[in-house]
Design a protein around this motif. Structure first.
Motif, PDB file in Angstrom:
ATOM      1  N   PHE A  57      66.228  98.694  54.435  1.00 43.94           N
ATOM      2  CA  PHE A  57      64.972  98.992  53.766  1.00 43.94           C
ATOM      3  C   PHE A  57      64.528  97.740  53.017  1.00 43.94           C
ATOM      4  O   PHE A  57      65.245  97.249  52.141  1.00 43.94           O
ATOM      5  CB  PHE A  57      65.136 100.147  52.791  1.00 43.94           C
ATOM      6  CG  PHE A  57      65.323 101.496  53.446  1.00 43.94           C
ATOM      7  CD1 PHE A  57      64.302 102.445  53.416  1.00 43.94           C
ATOM      8  CD2 PHE A  57      66.508 101.820  54.086  1.00 43.94           C
ATOM      9  CE1 PHE A  57      64.467 103.686  54.017  1.00 43.94           C
ATOM     10  CE2 PHE A  57      66.699 103.056  54.686  1.00 43.94           C
ATOM     11  CZ  PHE A  57      65.659 103.995  54.649  1.00 43.94           C
ATOM     12  N   VAL A  58      63.378  97.219  53.365  1.00 38.29           N
ATOM     13  CA  VAL A  58      62.803  96.067  52.672  1.00 38.29           C
ATOM     14  C   VAL A  58      61.714  96.595  51.753  1.00 38.29           C
ATOM     15  O   VAL A  58      60.758  97.235  52.210  1.00 38.29           O
ATOM     16  CB  VAL A  58      62.220  95.045  53.655  1.00 38.29           C
ATOM     17  CG1 VAL A  58      61.667  93.842  52.891  1.00 38.29           C
ATOM     18  CG2 VAL A  58      63.271  94.602  54.663  1.00 38.29           C
ATOM     19  N   ILE A  59      61.847  96.331  50.463  1.00 34.65           N
ATOM     20  CA  ILE A  59      60.872  96.789  49.472  1.00 34.65           C
ATOM     21  C   ILE A  59      60.109  95.577  48.948  1.00 34.65           C
ATOM     22  O   ILE A  59      60.715  94.604  48.488  1.00 34.65           O
ATOM     23  CB  ILE A  59      61.560  97.506  48.304  1.00 34.65           C
ATOM     24  CG1 ILE A  59      62.472  98.626  48.804  1.00 34.65           C
ATOM     25  CG2 ILE A  59      60.533  98.058  47.317  1.00 34.65           C
ATOM     26  CD1 ILE A  59      63.354  99.218  47.727  1.00 34.65           C
ATOM     27  N   GLY A  60      58.801  95.632  49.036  1.00 33.60           N
ATOM     28  CA  GLY A  60      57.987  94.536  48.513  1.00 33.60           C
ATOM     29  C   GLY A  60      58.125  93.260  49.300  1.00 33.60           C
ATOM     30  O   GLY A  60      58.090  92.161  48.739  1.00 33.60           O
ATOM     31  N   GLY A  61      58.273  93.385  50.614  1.00 29.72           N
ATOM     32  CA  GLY A  61      58.315  92.199  51.455  1.00 29.72           C
ATOM     33  C   GLY A  61      56.929  91.659  51.732  1.00 29.72           C
ATOM     34  O   GLY A  61      55.912  92.200  51.290  1.00 29.72           O
ATOM     35  N   TRP A  62      56.903  90.521  52.448  1.00 25.70           N
ATOM     36  CA  TRP A  62      55.626  89.938  52.854  1.00 25.70           C
ATOM     37  C   TRP A  62      54.703  89.759  51.630  1.00 25.70           C
ATOM     38  O   TRP A  62      53.606  90.298  51.548  1.00 25.70           O
ATOM     39  CB  TRP A  62      54.973  90.792  53.945  1.00 25.70           C
ATOM     40  CG  TRP A  62      55.827  90.844  55.173  1.00 25.70           C
ATOM     41  CD1 TRP A  62      55.817  89.977  56.226  1.00 25.70           C
ATOM     42  CD2 TRP A  62      56.857  91.814  55.465  1.00 25.70           C
ATOM     43  NE1 TRP A  62      56.774  90.334  57.150  1.00 25.70           N
ATOM     44  CE2 TRP A  62      57.424  91.462  56.721  1.00 25.70           C
ATOM     45  CE3 TRP A  62      57.352  92.932  54.804  1.00 25.70           C
ATOM     46  CZ2 TRP A  62      58.456  92.187  57.307  1.00 25.70           C
ATOM     47  CZ3 TRP A  62      58.384  93.645  55.382  1.00 25.70           C
ATOM     48  CH2 TRP A  62      58.919  93.286  56.617  1.00 25.70           C
TER      49      TRP A  62
ATOM     50  N   GLN B   1      53.640  92.919  49.610  1.00 26.88           N
ATOM     51  CA  GLN B   1      52.536  93.693  50.178  1.00 26.88           C
ATOM     52  C   GLN B   1      53.008  94.868  51.026  1.00 26.88           C
ATOM     53  O   GLN B   1      52.343  95.899  51.088  1.00 26.88           O
ATOM     54  CB  GLN B   1      51.656  92.783  51.064  1.00 26.88           C
ATOM     55  CG  GLN B   1      50.997  91.638  50.326  1.00 26.88           C
ATOM     56  CD  GLN B   1      50.008  92.138  49.289  1.00 26.88           C
ATOM     57  OE1 GLN B   1      49.199  93.019  49.563  1.00 26.88           O
ATOM     58  NE2 GLN B   1      50.100  91.587  48.086  1.00 26.88           N
ATOM     59  N   LEU B   2      54.163  94.719  51.701  1.00 26.86           N
ATOM     60  CA  LEU B   2      54.625  95.728  52.643  1.00 26.86           C
ATOM     61  C   LEU B   2      56.074  96.116  52.352  1.00 26.86           C
ATOM     62  O   LEU B   2      56.841  95.330  51.789  1.00 26.86           O
ATOM     63  CB  LEU B   2      54.549  95.206  54.088  1.00 26.86           C
ATOM     64  CG  LEU B   2      53.192  94.889  54.684  1.00 26.86           C
ATOM     65  CD1 LEU B   2      53.375  94.276  56.063  1.00 26.86           C
ATOM     66  CD2 LEU B   2      52.341  96.149  54.777  1.00 26.86           C
ATOM     67  N   SER B   3      56.436  97.319  52.771  1.00 25.03           N
ATOM     68  CA  SER B   3      57.826  97.750  52.805  1.00 25.03           C
ATOM     69  C   SER B   3      58.119  98.231  54.216  1.00 25.03           C
ATOM     70  O   SER B   3      57.211  98.697  54.921  1.00 25.03           O
ATOM     71  CB  SER B   3      58.095  98.858  51.786  1.00 25.03           C
ATOM     72  OG  SER B   3      57.850  98.384  50.463  1.00 25.03           O
TER      73      SER B   3
ATOM     74  N   PHE C 204      55.157 100.331  55.657  1.00 23.30           N
ATOM     75  CA  PHE C 204      54.275 100.999  54.718  1.00 23.30           C
ATOM     76  C   PHE C 204      53.531  99.943  53.909  1.00 23.30           C
ATOM     77  O   PHE C 204      54.111  98.925  53.521  1.00 23.30           O
ATOM     78  CB  PHE C 204      55.076 101.883  53.754  1.00 23.30           C
ATOM     79  CG  PHE C 204      56.048 102.812  54.429  1.00 23.30           C
ATOM     80  CD1 PHE C 204      55.689 104.102  54.747  1.00 23.30           C
ATOM     81  CD2 PHE C 204      57.333 102.365  54.755  1.00 23.30           C
ATOM     82  CE1 PHE C 204      56.588 104.956  55.367  1.00 23.30           C
ATOM     83  CE2 PHE C 204      58.241 103.201  55.373  1.00 23.30           C
ATOM     84  CZ  PHE C 204      57.864 104.511  55.684  1.00 23.30           C
ATOM     85  N   SER C 205      52.262 100.187  53.646  1.00 23.23           N
ATOM     86  CA  SER C 205      51.499  99.314  52.766  1.00 23.23           C
ATOM     87  C   SER C 205      51.856  99.652  51.328  1.00 23.23           C
ATOM     88  O   SER C 205      51.637 100.772  50.859  1.00 23.23           O
ATOM     89  CB  SER C 205      49.999  99.517  52.993  1.00 23.23           C
ATOM     90  OG  SER C 205      49.255  98.712  52.086  1.00 23.23           O
ATOM     91  N   THR C 206      52.454  98.685  50.625  1.00 26.58           N
ATOM     92  CA  THR C 206      52.915  98.919  49.247  1.00 26.58           C
ATOM     93  C   THR C 206      52.528  97.733  48.362  1.00 26.58           C
ATOM     94  O   THR C 206      53.394  97.072  47.778  1.00 26.58           O
ATOM     95  CB  THR C 206      54.434  99.125  49.205  1.00 26.58           C
ATOM     96  OG1 THR C 206      55.078  97.992  49.825  1.00 26.58           O
ATOM     97  CG2 THR C 206      54.837 100.397  49.932  1.00 26.58           C
TER      98      THR C 206
ATOM     99  N   MET D 215      56.842 105.086  43.503  1.00 29.44           N
ATOM    100  CA  MET D 215      56.184 105.138  44.800  1.00 29.44           C
ATOM    101  C   MET D 215      57.193 105.588  45.855  1.00 29.44           C
ATOM    102  O   MET D 215      58.249 104.986  46.016  1.00 29.44           O
ATOM    103  CB  MET D 215      55.593 103.786  45.173  1.00 29.44           C
ATOM    104  CG  MET D 215      54.827 103.791  46.494  1.00 29.44           C
ATOM    105  SD  MET D 215      54.046 102.188  46.846  1.00 29.44           S
ATOM    106  CE  MET D 215      52.816 102.139  45.553  1.00 29.44           C
ATOM    107  N   LYS D 216      56.858 106.630  46.596  1.00 28.40           N
ATOM    108  CA  LYS D 216      57.770 107.226  47.563  1.00 28.40           C
ATOM    109  C   LYS D 216      57.611 106.562  48.924  1.00 28.40           C
ATOM    110  O   LYS D 216      56.496 106.400  49.430  1.00 28.40           O
ATOM    111  CB  LYS D 216      57.503 108.721  47.670  1.00 28.40           C
ATOM    112  CG  LYS D 216      58.449 109.497  48.561  1.00 28.40           C
ATOM    113  CD  LYS D 216      58.115 110.978  48.504  1.00 28.40           C
ATOM    114  CE  LYS D 216      59.010 111.805  49.399  1.00 28.40           C
ATOM    115  NZ  LYS D 216      58.668 113.246  49.334  1.00 28.40           N
TER     116      LYS D 216
END
Length: 417
Positions: free
Chosen positions: A104-109, A112-114, A138-140, A169-170
């Motif tokens: 799980f990548v959170i706040g990548g790019w 901007q994205l997960s 997901f757009s985050t 944020m889920k």
């Protein structure tokens, strides 16, 4: 009361095992409060030993592969407070799938994205991901905060699917992932992002530095300088991993002296096998000339003891034979202007505002440049003595195995008393 924090750059197992016993005794006695073990190991064998013996990881440099952080079960979620600005990586290792893991990548790019990926477990030690398709993304935008703790919770829903929440944020559930039997959780930063696990507050904690730098120690000082407000009330001790004797009965006195005397920028222990200390030990009548002549190294740098294993053998043997394990100086403390090897030193947390140096040799910066800039001395405290096994040039002639064995016997004798 100000916390007492010991820092050690780890770690050569054959040198550090003696020190570990002394520090654990100091922690148990309440003399020090925290031991920050910075993993700058160079061999895989030492790296495994440090990771297995020195607490959970609190801080990871961006090039650190995944490290274990806990587990998630249908009954108990995994929780973490993460200090990271982007690219937080969590790996789920399902109990029911021993060959693969889910990343799980959170706040990548650029935050901007997960995303979620499935990979074989061999990829836990790698970083390249261009060849791996995403199962979901997901757009985050802005999901991770660069300045506040990021609350991360991984849970398992009633269908056995993972549900990830970051700062409320889920992300998920991910229906294609089955972790109904639970999973181990590993974490890392990535792509230039340090990761600090803020809820790791064990007395012994591991700080993982970069792997491929020849002189990586400035990263440690940069970390404490960055968080100077957090540590402003602390008293810091820093010792080499090859400290093989420590007079625990006088460690508290050393700390009290440091607390009560803010003028010296650094305070050094009275160190066996340290060129400047050896000169003052001899000048004070504690080292007879029969052991050797210990001149003041020019400017405090290098010198005949630093370069000679034979001289170090003689000095260690003499100290080991002294009945009271003391080499007192002619006064309680001595202020020196020479560069002192920083084998065991102390500074005040309030001085971290001066520690923002980058890529300088730490000894020169701490023992020469900053004291000179601030017009503050370096002091050697007489009554707290430690023994430092070796400098690099001494290694060829040093009786390492014999001395380590003798100091191990001394350690057991001292700690049993």
């Amino acid at each position: 009361m100000a916390p007492i924090i010991l820092i050690t750059f780890a770690g050569r197992r054959n040198r550090m095992e003696i020190l570990t016993n002394y520090v654990q005794a100091a922690l148990a006695a309440g003399i020090i409060d925290e031991w920050h073990v910075w993993d700058f190991t160079r061999s895989e064998e030492d790296r495994v030993w440090v990771s297995e013996n020195f607490g959970p990881a609190r801080f990871m440099h961006p090039d650190t592969p995944y490290v274990s952080a806990g587990q998630v079960t249908p009954m108990a979620p995994f929780r973490m407070d993460a200090g990271i600005a982007a690219d937080l990586h969590l790996a789920l290792l399902p109990k029911n799938d021993p060959d693969n893991f889910y990343e799980f990548v959170i706040g990548g790019w650029d935050n901007q994205l997960s995303a979620v990926r499935k990979m074989p477990r061999v990829e836990l030690a790698t970083f390249a991901r261009d060849h791996v398709p995403r199962m979901a993304d997901f757009s985050t935008p802005g999901i991770l905060s660069p300045s506040l703790p990021n609350s991360v919770v991984m849970s398992i829903d009633r269908n056995g699917h993972p549900v990830l929440t970051a700062n409320g944020m889920k992300i998920g559930p991910i229906a294609d992932v089955d972790v109904s039997s639970g999973a181990d959780v590993m974490v890392r930063g990535g792509w230039g992002a340090d990761l600090e696990i803020l809820n790791v507050n064990d007395k012994i904690r591991r700080y993982i530095g970069p792997r491929n730098e020849k002189y990586p120690y400035h990263h440690t000082y940069a970390y404490y300088s960055k968080y100077a407000n957090r540590f402003s009330d602390a008293i810091f001790l820093k010792c080499d991993d090859d400290i093989v004797y420590m007079n625990l009965d006088r460690l508290g006195d050393f700390i009290n002296f440091r607390r009560d005397n803010p003028t010296p920028f650094l305070v050094s222990a009275n160190v066996v096998n340290n060129g400047v200390c050896a000169h003052w030990q001899q000048r004070s009548g504690s080292l007879p000339i029969e052991v050797g002549h210990f001149e003041m190294p020019p400017g405090g740098l290098n010198g005949s003891l630093w370069e000679s294993g034979k001289r170090a053998n003689a000095l260690h043997d003499y100290f080991l034979q002294t009945p009271d394990k003391r080499l007192p100086l002619h006064q309680p403390f001595i202020e020196v202007k020479e560069r002192v090897s920083i084998n065991f030193i102390s500074w005040l947390g309030q001085d971290l505002k001066h520690f923002g140096f980058r890529r300088l040799g730490d000894e020169k910066a701490l023992a020469v440049d900053m004291p000179r800039l601030l017009n503050r001395p370096v002091a050697i405290y007489s009554d707290f003595i430690v023994s430092h096994l070796s400098f690099g040039p001494q290694e060829a002639e040093l009786h390492v195995d014999r001395l380590v064995s003798a100091y191990s016997d001394l350690m057991r004798e001292q700690l049993a008393a």
